[in-house]
Design an enzyme around this catalytic site. Structure first.
Site, PDB file in Angstrom:
ATOM      1  N   GLN A 350      45.041  53.601  61.883  1.00 43.16           N
ATOM      2  CA  GLN A 350      46.087  53.843  60.954  1.00 43.16           C
ATOM      3  C   GLN A 350      46.916  52.795  60.371  1.00 43.16           C
ATOM      4  OE1 GLN A 350      48.247  56.502  64.130  1.00 43.16           O
ATOM      5  NE2 GLN A 350      50.162  55.878  62.565  1.00 43.16           N
ATOM      6  N   CYS A 356      49.772  59.231  61.109  1.00 45.06           N
ATOM      7  CA  CYS A 356      49.174  59.786  62.463  1.00 45.06           C
ATOM      8  C   CYS A 356      48.766  61.219  62.375  1.00 45.06           C
ATOM      9  CB  CYS A 356      49.890  59.838  63.822  1.00 45.06           C
ATOM     10  SG  CYS A 356      51.608  60.325  63.455  1.00 45.06           S
ATOM     11  N   HIS A 493      54.171  61.928  67.425  1.00 42.17           N
ATOM     12  CA  HIS A 493      53.014  61.441  67.212  1.00 42.17           C
ATOM     13  C   HIS A 493      51.672  62.318  67.155  1.00 42.17           C
ATOM     14  CE1 HIS A 493      49.940  58.282  66.673  1.00 42.17           C
ATOM     15  NE2 HIS A 493      49.709  58.194  68.080  1.00 42.17           N
TER      16      HIS A 493
END
Ligand code: NAG
Ligand code: NAG
Length: 547
Positions: A350, A356, A493
């Protein structure tokens, strides 16, 4: 029971016209039986504390206020006579009539410095009365809840117990904690060494606890401070963490080149600070994970944070039409890995973009497409970064919202058609005729990790949210951090569970990350599964649906 009592109290609160929490003045306190009772109770307590034959007597109630909490707090200003002295003091009495609780929770009548026994406000050895025992057992249970050890710890010895009257009772004590052979689960709460044999090779910890009791609060008990020394397990010199040779090796390993000497010096310093952090994480690691110089070892926390969600995920965001998943019943395989079944694309990267959530979403749909349409496609994250207007591209997002966006757009293009840039583009370049995969809905799976495994083995990889703490320095192994770092309110995340397994005594998730293949275990992370579902490391456990 508590709940019933609480609701039983509500009509009283409203009938009395008092606002919950607000204080109201009592106009003629000496004509009020309850104020008189509270005052007499306070005097009795004060005289008990004076511990002398001379008694303090009430001359006048100067003022009185009441406050409805989970009971009533009486704030009294009383004029008292003690020997030849007359003085005014403030006392607070808490009364909870339905539990027969009367407590003086604060006072300024007795000057602790002037009093030989120095009781109130002063720190005194606490008698082992029922409340002190309760404070200790509360501290021990709090320790076990915060620990992520598989085993329950018990005090070998309690020492330095003290009690101090502040706005409540403040208990302090030291405990020499020893791991036992009992699992650290709710079933074993309040068990001692007679129920749980000490584990002689287990962790030993000397801990200091501070527990506050405020009888008028719910909950009544709070662990306000807590520290342990890790009983000699910690240690090692920190100076060996940061030789120039380590930094040189790191630069070679990850092909790092810095433009100026100044920049290189700065990065060396950041690297050293990071290696100290990694050592601290390593010291409290309870699994097999290794922490050290990853590809991110020269990044500050801010720089690293660019790839995380800036705000912790709001666990409550769930589109109206997201369904609850059907959890398969019956036996669940002991291990499963969708990589062995052609349902997982290569690890992606990424970059310095908080996307994410998009990778977590595409990874899940790639799996669904491969399993249900027998075709493994690499799907476009940049489409989501640019075109999902509910989420915020590189500034973060939520898979639950991304599924909605994909349905509104009409599907996902492939990585090849709509390639990854790693920044927010000015416009959305979505072209409906190039759509390669579509979904017809999405499901919320479960936070119970046994149910997650059951769903995964039958249906495919799952989009989840986790706490990325410690992942900056993760080199491989099964990560088993302290529970406080798995705080479900600090999930920042988005990743993809592609399988699970067991190694030794550690059951683990196999988690596909989006930080490139040179991080972790070839781009993957293994994180311990907290078996009994007591510890929720995961949130936002979702999947797209194909009709
Ligand atoms: C109790 O307090 C004393 C004095 O502060 C200290 O030396 C001792 O280590 C404490 N006990 C424990 C078990 O921490
Ligand atoms: C959309 O894709 C089709 C097929 O690749 C192509 O023919 C068309 O020109 C594209 N439209 C735009 C606006 O780029």
């Amino acid at each position: 029971m508590k709940l019933l009592v609480f609701f039983g109290l509500l009509p009283v609160v409203f009938c009395a016209g008092g606002l919950m929490g607000g204080k109201s003045n009592v106009p003629n306190p000496e004509k009020d039986d309850q104020i008189m009772a509270a005052t007499n109770f306070a005097l009795g307590e004060l005289n008990g504390l004076l511990n002398s034959d001379a008694k303090m007597t009430n001359v006048k109630i100067v003022s009185a206020q009441t406050q409805v909490v989970a009971g009533i707090n009486y704030y009294l200003t009383i004029r008292v006579q003690y020997g030849a002295d007359v003085k005014e003091c403030d006392v607070v009495v808490f009364v909870q009539s339905w539990t027969n609780t009367n407590k003086m929770t604060s006072q300024n009548c007795i000057d602790l410095k002037a009093t030989k026994r120095s009781l109130l406000g002063g720190i005194v050895p606490a008698d082992m009365d029922a409340d002190t025992k309760k404070a200790i057992s509360f501290g021990i249970e709090s320790f076990n809840q915060r620990s992520n050890s598989m085993f329950r710890s018990q005090p070998l010895k309690i020492s330095n117990v003290s009690k101090q009257l502040v706005a409540g009772n403040l208990y302090k004590f030291d405990a020499d904690m020893q791991e036992t052979q009992c699992r650290n689960s709710q079933d074993n709460m309040n068990k001692g060494f007679t129920d749980c044999q000490p584990n002689v090779n287990g962790l030993r910890n000397v801990c200091k606890f501070t527990v506050l009791q405020q009888v008028w609060e719910t909950p009544q008990w709070k662990l306000t401070d807590f520290s342990c020394n890790q009983g000699g397990l910690l240690g090692g010199d920190s100076h060996d963490l940061c030789h120039l040779a380590h930094f040189t090796k790191f630069k070679t390993d990850f092909n790092k080149n810095y433009e100026t000497t100044q920049e290189e010096k700065k990065r060396f310093k950041v690297f050293c600070d990071n290696m100290k952090t990694a050592r601290k994480i390593q010291d409290v690691e309870r699994g097999t994970a290794k922490y050290g110089p990853t590809i991110f070892a020269d990044m500050t926390a801010e720089e690293f944070g660019l790839r995380l969600n800036p705000k912790p995920w709001n666990l409550n965001v769930r589109p109206d039409n997201m369904l609850d998943a059907d959890i398969p019943q019956g036996p669940v395989p002991t291990s499963f890995d969708w990589r062995d079944h052609g349902a997982v694309t290569a690890v992606k990267n990424q970059g310095s973009c908080g996307s994410c959530w998009a990778f977590s979403t595409t990874g899940n749909i790639e799996g669904q497409w491969a399993i249900r349409r027998q075709k493994l496609l690499s799907l476009s994250e940049q489409e989501l970064v640019d075109c999902d207007k509910v989420d915020q591209g590189c500034n973060g997002g939520l898979p639950s919202q991304a599924y909605e966006a994909i349905m509104k757009l009409g599907g996902l293009e492939t990585e090849k058609e709509y390639g990854y840039k790693g920044y927010n583009e000015k416009s959305c370049y979505f072209n409906k005729t190039e759509v390669a995969a579509k979904i017809s809905g999405s499901v919320k799976i479960s936070q119970n990790e046994v149910e997650i495994a059951a769903w995964l083995a039958k249906n495919g990889p799952i989009s989840i949210g986790i706490n990325a703490f410690a992942m900056q320095f993760y080199m491989g192994g099964i990560s088993h951090p302290w529970k406080i770092f798995c705080n479900p309110t600090k999930l920042d995340h988005g990743v993809l569970i592609v399988g699970y397994g067991v190694e030794g005594s550690e059951p683990y998730w196999i988690i596909k990350n989006s930080w490139g293949p040179s991080w972790g275990e070839k781009g993957y992370y293994r994180d311990v599964i907290y078996c009994q579902g007591y510890y929720h490391v995961l949130c936002c456990v979702f999947s797209g649906l194909l009709s």
